[in-house]
Structures are given as C-alpha cells and as structure tokens.
Design a protein around this motif. Structure first.
Motif, short mmCIF file in Angstrom:
data_model
loop_
_atom_site.label_atom_id
_atom_site.label_comp_id
_atom_site.label_asym_id
_atom_site.label_seq_id
_atom_site.Cartn_x
_atom_site.Cartn_y
_atom_site.Cartn_z
N HIS A 1 0.77 -1.20 0.17
CA HIS A 1 0.20 -0.02 0.21
C HIS A 1 0.87 1.28 0.10
CE1 HIS A 1 -3.59 -2.23 0.07
NE2 HIS A 1 -3.44 -2.62 1.49
N ALA A 2 1.93 1.24 0.75
CA ALA A 2 2.84 2.34 0.82
C ALA A 2 3.67 2.50 -0.44
CB ALA A 2 3.93 2.17 2.11
N LEU A 3 3.94 1.65 -1.12
CA LEU A 3 4.57 1.70 -2.65
C LEU A 3 3.66 2.17 -3.46
CD1 LEU A 3 6.87 -1.03 -4.13
CD2 LEU A 3 5.16 0.15 -5.32
N GLN B 1 3.73 9.57 -13.35
CA GLN B 1 2.55 9.68 -14.15
C GLN B 1 2.55 8.52 -14.84
OE1 GLN B 1 0.50 12.31 -13.53
NE2 GLN B 1 1.82 12.63 -12.03
N VAL B 2 3.42 7.56 -15.08
CA VAL B 2 3.45 6.43 -15.91
C VAL B 2 3.97 5.26 -15.25
CG1 VAL B 2 3.75 7.78 -17.86
CG2 VAL B 2 5.79 6.75 -16.82
N ASP B 3 3.46 3.78 -15.89
CA ASP B 3 4.11 2.80 -15.17
C ASP B 3 5.61 2.72 -15.56
OD1 ASP B 3 1.75 1.75 -14.80
OD2 ASP B 3 1.59 0.17 -16.56
N GLY B 4 6.08 2.12 -14.55
CA GLY B 4 7.49 1.92 -14.65
C GLY B 4 8.20 2.12 -13.25
N VAL B 5 9.48 2.68 -13.44
CA VAL B 5 10.26 2.78 -12.23
C VAL B 5 10.12 4.11 -11.73
CG1 VAL B 5 12.27 3.52 -13.59
CG2 VAL B 5 12.73 2.86 -11.54
N THR B 6 10.07 4.45 -10.39
CA THR B 6 9.98 5.71 -9.63
C THR B 6 11.29 5.90 -8.85
OG1 THR B 6 7.50 5.53 -9.78
CG2 THR B 6 8.52 7.18 -8.13
N ALA B 7 12.08 6.75 -9.23
CA ALA B 7 13.34 7.14 -8.38
C ALA B 7 12.96 7.83 -6.91
CB ALA B 7 14.11 8.01 -9.08
N GLN C 1 6.19 -0.07 -10.19
CA GLN C 1 4.84 -0.49 -10.62
C GLN C 1 4.18 -0.47 -11.89
OE1 GLN C 1 1.23 2.05 -9.72
NE2 GLN C 1 1.27 1.36 -11.60
N ARG C 2 3.80 -1.78 -12.39
CA ARG C 2 3.37 -1.88 -13.70
C ARG C 2 2.16 -2.61 -13.94
NH1 ARG C 2 6.25 -1.08 -18.82
NH2 ARG C 2 5.08 -2.29 -20.45
N THR C 3 1.36 -1.95 -14.73
CA THR C 3 -0.18 -2.74 -15.07
C THR C 3 0.12 -3.80 -16.15
OG1 THR C 3 -0.69 -0.80 -16.21
CG2 THR C 3 -1.26 -0.95 -13.69
N THR C 4 0.97 -3.92 -16.87
CA THR C 4 0.97 -4.84 -18.33
C THR C 4 2.60 -5.33 -18.06
OG1 THR C 4 1.86 -3.08 -19.42
CG2 THR C 4 -0.50 -3.02 -19.44
N PRO C 5 2.50 -6.39 -18.62
CA PRO C 5 3.95 -6.86 -19.00
C PRO C 5 4.58 -6.25 -19.79
CG PRO C 5 2.04 -8.75 -19.17
CD PRO C 5 1.30 -7.57 -19.22
N SER C 6 5.95 -6.54 -19.53
CA SER C 6 6.88 -5.65 -20.51
C SER C 6 7.62 -6.60 -21.37
CB SER C 6 7.94 -5.04 -19.43
OG SER C 6 8.78 -6.01 -18.84
N TYR D 1 2.13 -5.18 -11.20
CA TYR D 1 3.58 -5.83 -10.68
C TYR D 1 4.18 -4.64 -9.82
CZ TYR D 1 8.63 -6.53 -10.77
OH TYR D 1 9.84 -6.72 -10.40
N LEU D 2 4.64 -5.02 -8.45
CA LEU D 2 4.98 -4.30 -7.51
C LEU D 2 6.32 -4.65 -6.92
CD1 LEU D 2 1.98 -3.57 -5.31
CD2 LEU D 2 2.90 -2.15 -7.03
N ALA D 3 7.31 -3.83 -6.89
CA ALA D 3 8.72 -4.26 -6.49
C ALA D 3 9.59 -3.07 -5.96
CB ALA D 3 9.64 -5.11 -7.57
N LEU D 4 10.64 -3.37 -5.21
CA LEU D 4 11.46 -2.25 -5.04
C LEU D 4 12.72 -2.55 -5.00
CD1 LEU D 4 12.02 -3.23 -1.82
CD2 LEU D 4 10.10 -1.76 -1.28
N ALA D 5 13.92 -1.63 -5.28
CA ALA D 5 15.34 -2.38 -5.29
C ALA D 5 16.02 -1.23 -4.39
CB ALA D 5 15.35 -2.55 -6.85
#
Length: 288
Positions: free
Chosen positions: A7-9, A18-24, A34-39, A96-100
């Motif tokens: 939820h926090a992510l 504003q878009v799917d992908g990576v957030t610095a 965070q991504r809503t479609t396969p890549s 898809y949700l992840a952090l690095a």
C-alpha cells in the motif's frame, strides 16, 4: 507487514509518477516499481543490488541462467553484471510491484569490520521478514523528509545487516572486503561505465584493479561473465537503445555518440543483442 508495504509503495508511485515503470526516490539508489502490463525484455548492466518483488512476477536472465521471481521473493545481485529481464505477470487489477536498493560496499565494509555476526563463519539465516520490515519503514518515510533525513542512514545500514546474515551473506560480504576480487574489478567497471564510448585500454583497467593483465581478464570474466570488450559493447548498445527510444535521434548520430565508427557494424551488433534492428526501434518511436 507485506500488505502495508504494498500500500505504501502504491501510494508513493501514484503520487510521484505519471506512468508505469520505475520511480526514483529521494534516497540515492532506492527505486520503486509499479507496472500494470507485462513488459518487453529490458537489457541493462546492473549495480550490486537487492530487489524484493511484492506482487506479480519478473523473469531475469543472468550468466547463471534464467530465474523467475514471484511475490515475496528476493533477488540479490552482488556484481556488475549484464541482465535481460521482463515483467511477465502484471495487470491493472493486480500490478507488478517491487522495490530495489543498490548495495553500498562502504556500508558493508563497516558492518563486516564492526560486527562479529557478519563473519562468513556464521550460519546463514532466513532474514526475509526482517529485511521486508526494514524496507517497509524506509518506504513509509519517503513522504516525511525531515524524519527520513534523520533515520535514513540507520535503515540502510540495517538492510545491509540483514543481507549479511541471510542466505547470500557470504557473497554480500565479499562486496565489503576492500581487497576482494569483486571490489577490485568494480574499480575497472567504474572506468568502463564512465568512458564506455572511448577505446578500451586494458592496461589502464588492470592497473585500476591492481592486477596483471592475465589475472584481470580471468577475474573480470569470472565476475561479469564477459570480457572487458564485450562488457563495453553491452554498455554502448544499451545506451544507444535508450537514446533511440527516448530521443529519436538519427541512427548515425547515436552510433557515433556511443563510440561506433561504422553504422553497419552498429546495426549488426544492435540487432544481434536486442533481436530487432535500430531502424525498427526508431520506427516504433515515430509511430507513438
């Protein structure tokens, strides 16, 4: 705890991207995904890092083979290595949700020297729950800059602590040993990253690693799975694709900028690596 982290992510990525992908984030080397479609397959040369998948699935190809990481699974990379990865499971209903987090060799060195529990002689433990909790607290602080400034360094240190005690602790520990082969090759990799468009001088790289030419070649390939020239080629082609997809430059300009003198050689090697020609990628940009 995992649900709270998800939820926090989501809250942070939706507010700051504003878009799917990576957030610095404001924490150096800390990224949320965070991504809503396969890549499609993405090629990159990663720094040593830890990546925790919270939802969905990601497929990663390293020199050791292809692996798939699902919710609750952690990928730890302990060298500067080329990867090919794709998000294989993601949807609007269940993104898809992840952090690095990039690993910091200096933090590891300090922990190795100051904590007997970080010794390679210690038995490995399952520290995934502790790691997840520390990452959760770091994400929760991203929108509280005053508190983040005070607590950030302690949390990053704690994350590295749990990694050292975990099942890949020995490999993580090698990142912190100042004279380890991993750290010495990393010095050469830093030069290649900074000067990827320039001709490679193996003597300079070997000197930076403090090795003979023969030993340097041996250890460079053992750690990265590539020769220095192959490594540089991947850096050039990855940057070339970024330029084509993001800026739509002329292909001859791109080839020159990343260090190629021959556009035909550039096109051949680009197609071999990415499975499609630079012309097709440029057309994709034009059709958007």
């Amino acid at each position: 705890m995992v649900d709270e982290l998800k939820h926090a992510l989501l809250r942070y990525t939706r507010a700051h991207s504003q878009v799917d992908g990576v957030t610095a984030t404001s924490v150096r080397g800390f990224y949320l995904f965070q991504r809503t479609t396969p890549s499609e397959v993405e090629h990159t040369v990663v720094n040593p890092l830890v990546c925790l998948v919270l939802q969905g699935r990601k497929q990663v190809s390293l020199s050791s083979g292809v692996s798939s990481y699902a919710a609750g699974e952690t990928l730890i990379v302990t060298g500067n290595v080329p990867t090919a990865s794709r998000i294989s499971q993601a949807s609007a209903a269940s993104p898809y949700l992840a952090l690095a987090l990039d690993l910091d060799p200096n933090v590891i060195t300090d922990l190795v020297l100051s904590e007997h529990v970080a010794s390679s002689s210690q038995a490995a433990h399952d520290t995934s729950g502790d790691l997840c909790d520390a990452l959760r607290r770091l994400v929760m602080l991203l929108d509280r800059p005053e508190s983040l400034a005070v607590l950030k360094n302690g949390l990053i240190r704690e994350i590295h602590h749990w990694l050292l005690l975990g099942r890949q602790g020995h490999a993580v520990r090698n990142l912190g040993l100042p004279d380890s082969h991993v750290r010495r090759i990393a010095r050469a990799v830093a030069i290649l990253r900074a000067d990827y468009a320039q001709p490679v001088h193996i003597e300079r790289l070997a000197a930076a690693a403090g090795m003979s030419r023969a030993a340097f070649h041996q250890h460079f390939r053992a750690i990265t799975s590539l020769s220095p020239l192959q490594f540089q080629k991947q850096l050039r082609l990855i940057e070339a694709r970024r330029l084509i997809l993001s800026k739509g430059k002329l292909l001859s300009q791109v080839a020159f900028e990343v260090g190629y003198e021959s556009t035909s050689q550039f096109s051949r090697e680009y197609t071999r690596m990415f499975g499609r020609s630079p012309v097709k990628d440029k057309q994709t940009v034009s059709e958007r």
